[in-house]
Design an enzyme around this catalytic site. Sequence first.
Site, PDB file in Angstrom:
ATOM      1  N   GLU A  45       0.826  -1.208   0.000  1.00  0.00           N
ATOM      2  CA  GLU A  45       0.000   0.000   0.000  1.00  0.00           C
ATOM      3  C   GLU A  45       0.864   1.264   0.000  1.00  0.00           C
ATOM      4  OE1 GLU A  45      -2.723  -0.615   3.236  1.00  0.00           O
ATOM      5  OE2 GLU A  45      -3.654  -2.349   2.252  1.00  0.00           O
ATOM      6  N   GLU A  93      -2.259  -7.710  -3.137  1.00  0.00           N
ATOM      7  CA  GLU A  93      -1.630  -6.398  -2.978  1.00  0.00           C
ATOM      8  C   GLU A  93      -0.129  -6.460  -3.255  1.00  0.00           C
ATOM      9  OE1 GLU A  93      -2.845  -4.109   0.427  1.00  0.00           O
ATOM     10  OE2 GLU A  93      -4.867  -4.957   0.411  1.00  0.00           O
ATOM     11  N   ARG A 127     -11.001  -8.588   0.098  1.00  0.00           N
ATOM     12  CA  ARG A 127     -11.645  -7.725   1.099  1.00  0.00           C
ATOM     13  C   ARG A 127     -11.912  -6.332   0.527  1.00  0.00           C
ATOM     14  NH1 ARG A 127      -6.812  -5.373   5.003  1.00  0.00           N
ATOM     15  NH2 ARG A 127      -5.437  -4.771   3.287  1.00  0.00           N
ATOM     16  N   TRP A 169      -9.260   3.300  16.033  1.00  0.00           N
ATOM     17  CA  TRP A 169      -8.524   3.040  14.798  1.00  0.00           C
ATOM     18  C   TRP A 169      -9.472   3.056  13.589  1.00  0.00           C
ATOM     19  CZ3 TRP A 169      -9.207  -0.233  18.916  1.00  0.00           C
ATOM     20  CH2 TRP A 169     -10.090  -1.302  18.727  1.00  0.00           C
ATOM     21  N   GLN A 262      -1.092   2.955  10.451  1.00  0.00           N
ATOM     22  CA  GLN A 262      -1.004   3.110   9.003  1.00  0.00           C
ATOM     23  C   GLN A 262      -2.306   3.443   8.285  1.00  0.00           C
ATOM     24  OE1 GLN A 262      -2.272   0.784   6.692  1.00  0.00           O
ATOM     25  NE2 GLN A 262      -0.956   0.806   4.889  1.00  0.00           N
ATOM     26  N   TRP A 312       5.228   1.470  25.074  1.00  0.00           N
ATOM     27  CA  TRP A 312       4.915   0.103  25.507  1.00  0.00           C
ATOM     28  C   TRP A 312       6.186  -0.693  25.778  1.00  0.00           C
ATOM     29  CZ3 TRP A 312       1.018  -2.450  27.420  1.00  0.00           C
ATOM     30  CH2 TRP A 312       0.852  -3.826  27.226  1.00  0.00           C
ATOM     31  N   PHE A 365       0.811   4.652  22.947  1.00  0.00           N
ATOM     32  CA  PHE A 365       1.698   3.588  22.484  1.00  0.00           C
ATOM     33  C   PHE A 365       2.949   4.161  21.811  1.00  0.00           C
ATOM     34  CE2 PHE A 365       2.106   0.010  19.233  1.00  0.00           C
ATOM     35  CZ  PHE A 365       2.326  -1.014  20.136  1.00  0.00           C
ATOM     36  N   ASP A 374      -4.004   5.125  25.575  1.00  0.00           N
ATOM     37  CA  ASP A 374      -4.757   3.883  25.778  1.00  0.00           C
ATOM     38  C   ASP A 374      -4.551   3.362  27.190  1.00  0.00           C
ATOM     39  OD1 ASP A 374      -2.797   1.286  25.599  1.00  0.00           O
ATOM     40  OD2 ASP A 374      -2.027   2.939  24.400  1.00  0.00           O
ATOM     41  N   ASP A 376      -4.113   0.285  28.268  1.00  0.00           N
ATOM     42  CA  ASP A 376      -3.072  -0.725  28.434  1.00  0.00           C
ATOM     43  C   ASP A 376      -1.713  -0.076  28.674  1.00  0.00           C
ATOM     44  OD1 ASP A 376      -2.782  -3.444  28.708  1.00  0.00           O
ATOM     45  OD2 ASP A 376      -2.716  -3.890  26.564  1.00  0.00           O
ATOM     46  N   ASP A 377      -1.332   0.853  27.810  1.00  0.00           N
ATOM     47  CA  ASP A 377      -0.058   1.550  27.996  1.00  0.00           C
ATOM     48  C   ASP A 377      -0.036   2.314  29.308  1.00  0.00           C
ATOM     49  OD1 ASP A 377       2.070   1.708  25.674  1.00  0.00           O
ATOM     50  OD2 ASP A 377       0.126   1.440  24.729  1.00  0.00           O
ATOM     51  N   TYR A 420      -9.104   2.002  24.261  1.00  0.00           N
ATOM     52  CA  TYR A 420      -9.089   3.441  24.001  1.00  0.00           C
ATOM     53  C   TYR A 420     -10.327   4.189  24.461  1.00  0.00           C
ATOM     54  CZ  TYR A 420      -5.140   2.402  20.937  1.00  0.00           C
ATOM     55  OH  TYR A 420      -3.931   1.985  20.447  1.00  0.00           O
ATOM     56  N   HIS A 451      -4.091  -6.172  33.111  1.00  0.00           N
ATOM     57  CA  HIS A 451      -2.955  -5.272  33.317  1.00  0.00           C
ATOM     58  C   HIS A 451      -3.322  -4.116  34.243  1.00  0.00           C
ATOM     59  CE1 HIS A 451      -1.314  -6.835  29.236  1.00  0.00           C
ATOM     60  NE2 HIS A 451      -0.950  -7.602  30.244  1.00  0.00           N
ATOM     61  N   TRP A 489      -5.146  -8.705  22.705  1.00  0.00           N
ATOM     62  CA  TRP A 489      -4.016  -7.992  22.116  1.00  0.00           C
ATOM     63  C   TRP A 489      -2.742  -8.828  22.076  1.00  0.00           C
ATOM     64  CZ3 TRP A 489      -5.303  -3.668  19.618  1.00  0.00           C
ATOM     65  CH2 TRP A 489      -6.474  -3.021  19.991  1.00  0.00           C
ATOM     66  N   TYR A 495      -1.704 -15.718  26.401  1.00  0.00           N
ATOM     67  CA  TYR A 495      -1.544 -14.312  26.790  1.00  0.00           C
ATOM     68  C   TYR A 495      -2.608 -13.911  27.802  1.00  0.00           C
ATOM     69  CZ  TYR A 495      -0.924  -9.232  26.109  1.00  0.00           C
ATOM     70  OH  TYR A 495      -0.686  -7.883  26.282  1.00  0.00           O
ATOM     71  N   PHE A 601      -5.866  -7.306  15.103  1.00  0.00           N
ATOM     72  CA  PHE A 601      -7.285  -7.663  14.987  1.00  0.00           C
ATOM     73  C   PHE A 601      -7.382  -9.183  14.912  1.00  0.00           C
ATOM     74  CE2 PHE A 601      -7.145  -3.667  12.232  1.00  0.00           C
ATOM     75  CZ  PHE A 601      -7.336  -2.836  13.308  1.00  0.00           C
ATOM     76  N   PHE A 605      -5.268  -9.482  11.581  1.00  0.00           N
ATOM     77  CA  PHE A 605      -4.035  -8.696  11.586  1.00  0.00           C
ATOM     78  C   PHE A 605      -3.225  -9.056  12.823  1.00  0.00           C
ATOM     79  CE2 PHE A 605      -1.433  -4.838  11.945  1.00  0.00           C
ATOM     80  CZ  PHE A 605      -1.014  -4.705  10.629  1.00  0.00           C
ATOM     81  N   TYR A 609       6.047  -8.255  17.881  1.00  0.00           N
ATOM     82  CA  TYR A 609       6.746  -7.287  18.731  1.00  0.00           C
ATOM     83  C   TYR A 609       8.155  -7.820  18.962  1.00  0.00           C
ATOM     84  CZ  TYR A 609       2.290  -5.058  20.078  1.00  0.00           C
ATOM     85  OH  TYR A 609       1.094  -4.389  20.095  1.00  0.00           O
TER      86      TYR A 609
END
Length: 631
Positions: A45, A93, A127, A169, A262, A312, A365, A374, A376-377, A420, A451, A489, A495, A601, A605, A609
Amino acid sequence: MAEQLVEAPAYARTLDRAVEYLLSCQKDEGYWWGPLLSNVTMEAEYVLLCHILDRVDRDRMEKIRRYLLHEQREDGTWALYPGGPPDLDTTIEAYVALKYIGMSRDEEPMQKALRFIQSQGGIESSRVFTRMWLALVGEYPWEKVPMVPPEIMFLGKRMPLNIYEFGSWARATVVALSIVMSRQPVFPLPERARVPELYETDVPPRRRGAKGGGGWIFDALDRALHGYQKLSVHPFRRAAEIRALDWLLERQAGDGSWGGIQPPWFYALIALKILDMTQHPAFIKGWEGLELYGVELDYGGWMFQASISPVWDTGLAVLALRAAGLPADHDRLVKAGEWLLDRQITVPGDWAVKRPNLKPGGFAFQFDNVYYPDVDDTAVVVWALNTLRLPDERRRRDAMTKGFRWIVGMQSSNGGWGAYDVDNTSDLPNHIPFCDFGEVTDPPSEDVTAHVLECFGSFGYDDAWKVIRRAVEYLKREQKPDGSWFGRWGVNYLYGTGAVVSALKAVGIDTREPYIQKALDWVEQHQNPDGGWGEDCRSYEDPAYAGKGASTPSQTAWALMALIAGGRAESEAARRGVQYLVETQRPDGGWDEPYYTGTGFPGDFYLGYTMYRHVFPTLALGRYKQAIERR
């Protein structure tokens, strides 16, 4: 017991090497920041974005070509994550990008990719986002792309499908795309780069629908919107575009992005282009800011990160090093703590729509994303700051107080926390035909809630406090029948379960409770023969993969932390897990992790890390050492 004493020097030496390695990764400014890996749609992209904006750098294109071919698998496809199944959207793509860069359809890598694309029904099976990018370059008709008109900006905050019913997002993405879809621009590809071959298939399309199932009402609404689009007069269109544009301009982040991610960033730049605003400071800042998210690779490739994670990574690194025994006033930790203090957000963001009277105090983040802190952070950073001693103790305490109060104010009505927003739980966005991608809402999740509880527990709070009691009840309700917890996440049940058991212990819950013992049993039952734990990203779509997969350092650490928190540090399972980390550590003190263990997601997605493989084993080994030495 004797066997464990023999093992102690090995895990202690492993921990010492891990600490040294983590310290070597710290940046001069005091933070940690590892590249964030995702999939090649980011680079594909980017190629099309450069074409649309007429800003093609041929050297950069060649580096992207190398990267795309490096990531292509033997069968000619690309996947969403290492080891994953072939992914049609990603492969389409990548193919289009490679052809634009200069590769011919007759070259072997292209032929392999093309055969797969055709076998899946071609473009029509892809998609919405993939078809939209093709529409932007003239390879797909706009009238077949589900519509999001800018008039959505007129929906009040209490009305169904207003932009604040979307997750942060998706919200920024929808606003930017509403302008793009209003104009339906076409930036034709050069003749050599066109892709009619993607239609050359006899296989019927297998297109998926909206995440929640479209339903005839939403399909009819989309047809009506397309009908409206064809009208010669749109009385409110210009006002709607201006409102959407103003919304975007007000929310551009300090690094030039929108939302620090992005999708809305790319679409906002395209929106500014079609509005003839390429000389506007927001466009210039947005275009120049892309460089921060790019990564030069050692083999001559170049990748674009979906987001960046310095706050993070830094919060987790501080927690890991403190657990490993570094003193609270260690000079490297002081530097990290002061860097984190400078990242606190003191202005309202989108979260204030639901909480207008809540004072800001969160953390984001990224380096500079003030409109989207957010939970979490914020929980991880406040918790990390609570483990430190800094030269300006008053400032540290004030920052923790602000962050703590902001977290409390962000609790949702069911007792949990989303990332968020508060109570971002509407089901309607999931049914829009446009929304066939990832998650579009931000409901409370088990891991974020966990957390928060572990952060609160570090201050000595327990379930005598109603805020914590409600959260514990939420977690108990969300536990799966097999004893595990879902990971929103991070991948996935390892996790979630590792986070929740650690959190319950931190707020004083008796880990002998049957439901916690059931969780610990589940962890032990999913240990691999090599002593580690792993879970494939497929677990989000196929329950057979829950808690199952090749062992990884980060997932092994999550499982170990559950066992340690649950009082099983001296179990055979924990000993074997520690031994796995000992045996897989690199000579430099780090670990390798070829698989993704982060989630953007679920089902759509995933993230790699690159700091997880180091910080979580260090954290787990530090906790293990503390537990063994306390016995």
